[in-house]
Enzyme design. Structure first.
Site, PDB file in Angstrom:
ATOM      1  N   VAL A  10     -13.492 -48.927  22.437  1.00 46.35           N
ATOM      2  CA  VAL A  10     -12.078 -48.727  22.732  1.00 46.35           C
ATOM      3  C   VAL A  10     -11.664 -49.874  23.646  1.00 46.35           C
ATOM      4  CG1 VAL A  10     -11.948 -46.233  22.397  1.00 46.35           C
ATOM      5  CG2 VAL A  10     -12.686 -47.129  24.609  1.00 46.35           C
ATOM      6  N   SER A  11     -10.369 -50.132  23.723  1.00 43.44           N
ATOM      7  CA  SER A  11      -9.893 -51.327  24.423  1.00 43.44           C
ATOM      8  C   SER A  11      -9.877 -51.228  25.943  1.00 43.44           C
ATOM      9  CB  SER A  11      -8.484 -51.687  23.932  1.00 43.44           C
ATOM     10  OG  SER A  11      -8.528 -51.992  22.558  1.00 43.44           O
ATOM     11  N   SER A  12      -9.879 -50.011  26.473  1.00 42.90           N
ATOM     12  CA  SER A  12      -9.843 -49.869  27.930  1.00 42.90           C
ATOM     13  C   SER A  12     -10.595 -48.618  28.365  1.00 42.90           C
ATOM     14  CB  SER A  12      -8.393 -49.798  28.439  1.00 42.90           C
ATOM     15  OG  SER A  12      -7.795 -48.590  28.012  1.00 42.90           O
TER      16      SER A  12
END
Length: 201
Positions: A10-12
């Site tokens: 996931v990106s963050s």
């Protein structure tokens, strides 16, 4: 003995991995073979991914839920894909896209060949879409300018009594703090307006 690994990204740190994890857990993989990154996909310099890549051996299988979990830049994905499948000799399977499965099986005799073609097509589509978006943005900006529409931050509009209040400050009839209160604006806006109007005390 060959092994099967899974990669989740996931990106963050605030984003949930649950949706990807649910799909991966259905495969009954050992938890130690599931690698998770909570990091941007702009490149492949990610801690868990690098550990996973270091473990991959010839004949192993890497599973990802979707191609964008591997990365978001198709040129880099193709390069990484080639390294894993050709240099290391491992296979890759993308759950959301059955055609992206490099394994050679009775019902998939040309897995690597088909996957490479599909990946190239996806890369072309993604690149073409990026170019189209840039072109649409440029055309939109040009059209807006022709219509006199200001792009970017809204233009600063001075309060009607700004110059009169500043004049009073200059003549020491008001302090800067009093002027800011009368104008009903923030301290930063007050000095920004001063700068834009080039008024010197």
């Amino acid at each position: 003995m060959t092994k099967t690994y899974a990669y989740i990204r996931v990106s963050s740190k605030t984003q949930s991995i649950d949706r990807q994890l649910d799909e991966i857990e259905k495969l009954k993989l050992s938890k130690k073979n599931i690698f998770i990154d909570k990091q941007s996909g702009k490149d492949f310099e990610r801690d868990s991914y690098l550990k996973l890549k270091n473990k991959l051996k010839y004949g192993d299988l890497l599973i990802v839920k979707s191609i964008d979990r591997l990365g978001r830049n198709y040129e880099m994905i193709i390069e990484e894909w080639s390294f894993i499948t050709k240099k290391i000799g491992a296979d890759i399977k993308v759950l959301d896209m059955p055609l992206l499965d490099t394994r050679i099986q009775p019902d998939n005799l040309v897995g690597k060949f088909i996957s490479d073609i599909v990946l190239q097509v996806l890369s072309f589509v993604a690149e073409n879409e990026r170019d189209n978006i840039k072109q649409r943005q440029a055309e939109g900006i040009k059209l807006a300018k022709e219509k006199g529409i200001h792009m970017g931050r809204p233009r600063v509009k001075l309060p009607n009594n700004f110059k009169d209040i500043v004049s009073k400050v200059k003549n020491k009839e008001l302090t800067s703090r009093e002027a800011i209160k009368v104008l009903g604006i923030s301290k930063s806006s007050f000095y920004k307006y001063l700068f834009l109007e080039k008024i010197n005390f």
